[in-house]
Design a protein around this motif. Sequence first.
Motif, PDB file in Angstrom:
ATOM      1  N   CYS A  33      37.154  41.816  49.666  1.00 46.38           N
ATOM      2  CA  CYS A  33      36.761  41.724  48.272  1.00 46.38           C
ATOM      3  C   CYS A  33      37.808  42.463  47.430  1.00 46.38           C
ATOM      4  CB  CYS A  33      35.378  42.334  48.054  1.00 46.38           C
ATOM      5  SG  CYS A  33      35.203  44.032  48.680  1.00 46.38           S
ATOM      6  N   ASN A  85      34.973  37.817  45.901  1.00 48.50           N
ATOM      7  CA  ASN A  85      33.914  38.689  45.391  1.00 48.50           C
ATOM      8  C   ASN A  85      34.452  40.045  44.937  1.00 48.50           C
ATOM      9  OD1 ASN A  85      31.908  36.805  45.989  1.00 48.50           O
ATOM     10  ND2 ASN A  85      31.515  37.681  48.002  1.00 48.50           N
ATOM     11  N   CYS A 118      33.884  43.930  44.933  1.00 53.14           N
ATOM     12  CA  CYS A 118      33.219  44.810  45.913  1.00 53.14           C
ATOM     13  C   CYS A 118      32.047  45.562  45.275  1.00 53.14           C
ATOM     14  CB  CYS A 118      34.206  45.841  46.465  1.00 53.14           C
ATOM     15  SG  CYS A 118      35.619  45.128  47.310  1.00 53.14           S
TER      16      CYS A 118
END
Length: 124
Positions: free
Chosen positions: A78, A122, A124
């Motif tokens: 991420c 994504n 984190c």
Amino acid sequence: MRLHTKIAMAAGGLALIGTCVLVTAPAQAQGNPPCYAKSGHLYCGNKAGVSVWRSPRYSEYDQDAVDTLKSNPSYFECYVSGQKHGGGNSIWYRTYGDVSGRTGYVAAENVYTWKDPFPGVNHC
């Protein structure tokens, strides 16, 4: 970017024949596999031999480097925002080092993405 102009001799002087622009390709196209996001994770070419840092920032202290990223390409879990780095942004990707498997962060300047954060990865 490099500009190249073709010039030819014509009756009475020089004539401009054409102009072309040479644009260098991003690092991933120069022998590195293309980056892609899958299930929110990043798979991408990177600079090998870089430190994996405990926090998303460079440190003068060796103990803050928790591992080394030797593989290329690599897996990045991420991204986070951290210290601004030489890549002109403050994006860092979390990954696992290749020596001891410890988790840490690599500055985006060492990952061959065309955009940071990379689309589909994504936070984190």
